[in-house]
Design an enzyme around this catalytic site. Structure first.
Site, PDB file in Angstrom:
ATOM      1  N   CYS A   1     -58.768 -32.672   7.101  1.00 34.81           N
ATOM      2  CA  CYS A   1     -57.360 -32.353   6.888  1.00 34.81           C
ATOM      3  C   CYS A   1     -56.882 -32.960   5.567  1.00 34.81           C
ATOM      4  CB  CYS A   1     -56.455 -32.863   7.998  1.00 34.81           C
ATOM      5  SG  CYS A   1     -56.827 -32.155   9.594  1.00 34.81           S
TER       6      CYS A   1
ATOM      7  N   ARG B   1     -61.091 -30.525   2.258  1.00 37.52           N
ATOM      8  CA  ARG B   1     -60.906 -31.441   3.391  1.00 37.52           C
ATOM      9  C   ARG B   1     -60.781 -30.694   4.723  1.00 37.52           C
ATOM     10  NH1 ARG B   1     -59.511 -36.502   1.527  1.00 37.52           N
ATOM     11  NH2 ARG B   1     -58.778 -37.055   3.587  1.00 37.52           N
TER      12      ARG B   1
ATOM     13  N   TRP C   1     -58.714 -29.317   9.397  1.00 43.21           N
ATOM     14  CA  TRP C   1     -60.071 -29.335   9.952  1.00 43.21           C
ATOM     15  C   TRP C   1     -59.859 -29.698  11.413  1.00 43.21           C
ATOM     16  CZ3 TRP C   1     -63.522 -32.924  12.156  1.00 43.21           C
ATOM     17  CH2 TRP C   1     -64.873 -32.557  12.137  1.00 43.21           C
TER      18      TRP C   1
ATOM     19  N   ASN D   1     -52.930 -36.120   9.056  1.00 50.61           N
ATOM     20  CA  ASN D   1     -54.391 -36.192   8.943  1.00 50.61           C
ATOM     21  C   ASN D   1     -54.828 -37.411   9.743  1.00 50.61           C
ATOM     22  OD1 ASN D   1     -57.077 -36.419   8.124  1.00 50.61           O
ATOM     23  ND2 ASN D   1     -56.519 -37.526   6.266  1.00 50.61           N
ATOM     24  N   GLY D   2     -55.726 -37.207  10.709  1.00 54.76           N
ATOM     25  CA  GLY D   2     -56.195 -38.327  11.524  1.00 54.76           C
ATOM     26  C   GLY D   2     -56.195 -37.923  12.981  1.00 54.76           C
TER      27      GLY D   2
ATOM     28  N   GLU E   1     -82.628 -35.238   1.603  1.00 56.30           N
ATOM     29  CA  GLU E   1     -81.425 -34.736   0.938  1.00 56.30           C
ATOM     30  C   GLU E   1     -81.575 -33.255   0.568  1.00 56.30           C
ATOM     31  OE1 GLU E   1     -78.529 -35.585   0.663  1.00 56.30           O
ATOM     32  OE2 GLU E   1     -77.730 -34.477  -1.043  1.00 56.30           O
TER      33      GLU E   1
ATOM     34  N   LYS F   1     -79.012 -30.391   1.905  1.00 53.24           N
ATOM     35  CA  LYS F   1     -78.273 -29.478   1.024  1.00 53.24           C
ATOM     36  C   LYS F   1     -78.571 -28.037   1.419  1.00 53.24           C
ATOM     37  CE  LYS F   1     -76.372 -31.666  -0.321  1.00 53.24           C
ATOM     38  NZ  LYS F   1     -75.529 -32.817  -0.476  1.00 53.24           N
TER      39      LYS F   1
ATOM     40  N   GLU G   1     -76.861 -27.146   4.853  1.00 56.37           N
ATOM     41  CA  GLU G   1     -75.394 -27.121   4.940  1.00 56.37           C
ATOM     42  C   GLU G   1     -74.761 -25.965   4.191  1.00 56.37           C
ATOM     43  OE1 GLU G   1     -74.593 -30.918   1.985  1.00 56.37           O
ATOM     44  OE2 GLU G   1     -73.089 -30.480   3.467  1.00 56.37           O
TER      45      GLU G   1
ATOM     46  N   HIS H   1     -98.018 -35.796  12.350  1.00 59.61           N
ATOM     47  CA  HIS H   1     -97.665 -36.401  13.635  1.00 59.61           C
ATOM     48  C   HIS H   1     -96.721 -35.511  14.449  1.00 59.61           C
ATOM     49  CE1 HIS H   1     -99.777 -39.998  12.507  1.00 59.61           C
ATOM     50  NE2 HIS H   1     -99.119 -40.022  11.355  1.00 59.61           N
TER      51      HIS H   1
ATOM     52  N   LYS I   1     -65.148 -32.332   3.590  1.00 58.46           N
ATOM     53  CA  LYS I   1     -65.712 -33.278   2.634  1.00 58.46           C
ATOM     54  C   LYS I   1     -65.516 -34.717   3.053  1.00 58.46           C
ATOM     55  CE  LYS I   1     -66.908 -34.021  -1.973  1.00 58.46           C
ATOM     56  NZ  LYS I   1     -68.327 -33.806  -1.718  1.00 58.46           N
TER      57      LYS I   1
END
Ligand code: F6R
Length: 598
Positions: A2, A30, A76, A102-103, A472, A476, A479, A495, A593
């Site tokens: 948010c 956000r 969000w 936001n929260g 990483e 990437k 996502e 393994h 983000k």
């Protein structure tokens, strides 16, 4: 997680609606499940829509509006799915107060029951909606708007940055606790937002609000009060981010722009730190921080991968070092003492899991250091020490330039804190921007991406310093493409994961020509024998000849920095696969983000 914005201003050339909607476009990273604004005109008019900002923009009033104050929100979802009703701003029963948040209001269930019992009618499933109703209840008891806002906030448990407008008031009231909120000041106007880029085109003069402080923004300026209501003398800081940095500068996506910005962001990260004459690295802001006996990194996602890389650098210099997923850290009750340094690596400085881990560490007596990109962020303010990575604003949800800056920052940190350096190390640091530039200029990642679009899965393998970058690369890829991708320490393949490998699963192998080359080639052969196409990312094309179907080249560098360069090829590969699949690259589904919830 948010984004919120607020504006109070009277310039003839600025329309409240335009300021809010342009700010929201910079905050969409956000959250983008819905968007909305409310303007005090002088009653309170609310416009909100499910979906990305464009959906809202079609419904906004055009031309001049008779309002000097307003608030906006991009969501969000946490409580209640994306919908018009659950979009912010939320209002009280009479529509005289509008609130963005936001929260998370943790005690919203009990507050909602209490308010409904008192006759308040709710329209959404959100936790946020209790706030305007609490304000309404306080107004009914005779409180003035500022005091009613404060009374409502006092009832909340959880984390929040909240802003509100009232009928007939040309001002915005705001506060924060454990969620980011920054104020902007300029002649004849004042702004607030979750993040600076939202208002950077209007002002670079900012005030970082502290947890528990209350702000009122008006066309004539800002007023900040502490928890007891006393006026606070705030300090105004100037941010040195260029407004252009927050735009796309002609690139199709922020992500691509940010990948291409890496030579510059690495130069910034290095500025003044490597000292060629002394063959040393010096981090001015950490003067006085002594060699730790142990380093514990806490971080999430991409920042965790940078931490794995950083921990290895410290271990190699004889310091016990471990990287922890921040969300798992506080349940492990690790022994720390005053020689332990807990390093929170966080681009945003606002990730709730990382902040909690840092607080846990502080609570048990460890020294804490935040390695972050955002000046004035919660991590920067709460940790004992802060090192900035200076990457500039990163808008694309997928972290790119901030990852390489984190790696470089941690390489310098490991050297500065252990006093171990060499001429080659310093030289190689300073050559990194040119190395990245040459990859950007010559990469064939687009053609390789074209070749493998439609694969069943993408596997990334590497050993040693390369293993975190394999993780990483896969993060990437998954996502932004929504395709299956996994990263492995190459030795682990046999393994278990080898069972997944087939002709339809390209394996992207990080082959560092100066470290572990033979063992890595052994692992490449394992997958080759199972028919997997091999994409070798290497600084030693000779070594992979006869193994690789495709090569993504990396220029020569210090062997420890090979993964910093190799990662740029992986970023480009993921970008071009996602681009070919027509994905929403800057705003991948379900992601945000800055993750300010645990
Ligand atoms: C992935 C990504 C995330 C973040 C993670 C931590 O591209 O960006 O995995 O790295 O959410 O965020 P920060 O670094 O802000 O703490």
């Amino acid at each position: 997680m948010c984004g919120i914005i607020g504006y109070a201003g009277g310039q003839a050339d600025r329309n409240v609606v335009e300021v809010l909607s342009s700010g929201l476009s910079k905050l969409e990273y956000r959250g983008y499940d819905s968007a909305g604004i409310a303007i005090a005109d002088p009653s309170v008019s609310v416009y909100k829509r499910e979906g990305e900002l464009e959906a809202l923009e079609e419904h906004l009033p055009e031309g001049t509006v008779d309002a000097l104050a307003g608030i906006g929100h991009t969501r969000w979802s946490t409580h209640g799915p994306p919908s018009d009703e659950n979009a912010h701003p939320h209002t009280d029963c009479e529509g005289r107060v509008a609130v963005v948040h936001n929260g998370i209001v943790e005690n919203y269930r009990e507050l909602r029951d209490e308010l409904e019992a008192a006759g308040h009618v709710f329209e959404s499933e959100t936790d946020t909606e209790v706030i305007p109703h609490l304000i309404e209840a306080a107004l009914e008891q005779g409180a003035d708007p500022r005091f009613a806002f404060r009374r409502a906030i006092e009832r909340l448990e959880g984390s929040y940055a909240v802003a509100a407008v009232f009928h007939g008031r040309e001002e915005v009231y705001a506060t924060r606790d454990q969620s980011p909120l920054v104020l902007g000041v300029d002649d004849g106007c004042a702004l607030l937002a979750s993040d600076v880029p939202a208002f950077l085109e209007y002002t670079d003069e900012v005030v970082y609000l502290e947890d528990g402080q209350f702000a009122t923004i008006r066309p004539s300026g800002i007023e900040v009060r502490d928890e007891r209501g006393a006026l606070v003398d705030v300090s105004v800081e100037t941010v040195d981010w260029d407004p252009e940095d927050a735009g796309k500068s002609g690139y199709d996506h922020y992500m691509l722009k940010e990948i291409y910005e890496q030579p510059r962001s690495i130069r910034e990260c290095l500025r003044g730190r490597p000292r060629p004459l002394e063959e040393a690295v010096s981090i001015e802001e950490l003067d006085g921080l002594s060699r730790p006996t142990e380093v514990q990194f806490v971080a999430c996602g991409t920042s965790y991968h940078a931490s794995l890389y950083g921990a290895r650098l410290f271990r190699e210099r004889g310091v016990r070092a471990t990287a922890f997923l921040a969300s798992e850290y506080d349940v492990e009750r690790l022994p720390v003492d005053d020689g332990t340094l807990v390093v929170g690596v966080t681009q945003s400085g606002e990730t709730a899991d990382t902040l909690r881990a840092l607080r846990t560490a502080n609570g048990v007596g460890a020294r804490t250091l935040a390695v972050t990109n955002v000046v004035g962020s919660s991590a920067a303010r709460e940790a004992d020490h802060t090192m900035y990575i200076r990457a500039g604003p990163e808008i694309g949800v997928a972290a790119t330039k901030t990852f390489s800056s984190q790696q470089v920052a941690l390489a310098m940190l490991s050297s500065a804190l252990t006093d171990e350096c060499s001429r080659r190390f310093v030289e190689a640091l300073r050559e990194l921007p040119d190395g990245i530039q040459s990859i950007l200029d010559g990469s064939n990642a687009r053609a390789v991406a074209e070749e493998y679009v439609g694969a069943d899965a993408y596997f990334f393998i590497g050993r040693g310093y390369e293993a975190p970058v394999a993780l990483e690369g896969a993060l990437k890829m998954k996502e932004i493409t929504y395709e299956h991708a996994e990263g492995f320490a190459a030795g682990e393949l046999k393994h278990g994961p080898l069972a997944l490998v087939s002709e339809a699963t390209p394996v992207i192998a990080l082959v560092n020509g100066r470290a572990n080359t033979d063992r890595m080639l052994g692992n490449v052969t394992e997958v080759e024998t199972r028919g997997a196409p091999i994409v070798a990312v290497t600084d030693d094309p000779g070594a992979v000849a006869g193994h690789a179907d495709h090569v993504l080249s990396v220029p020569e560098t210090h062997w420890r920095f090979y993964p910093i360069l190799a990662n740029v090829q992986l970023q480009l590969l993921a970008y071009w696969v996602a681009n070919r699949l027509g994905r929403s690259i800057d705003r991948p589904r379900n992601l945000a983000k800055s993750v300010t919830v645990e």
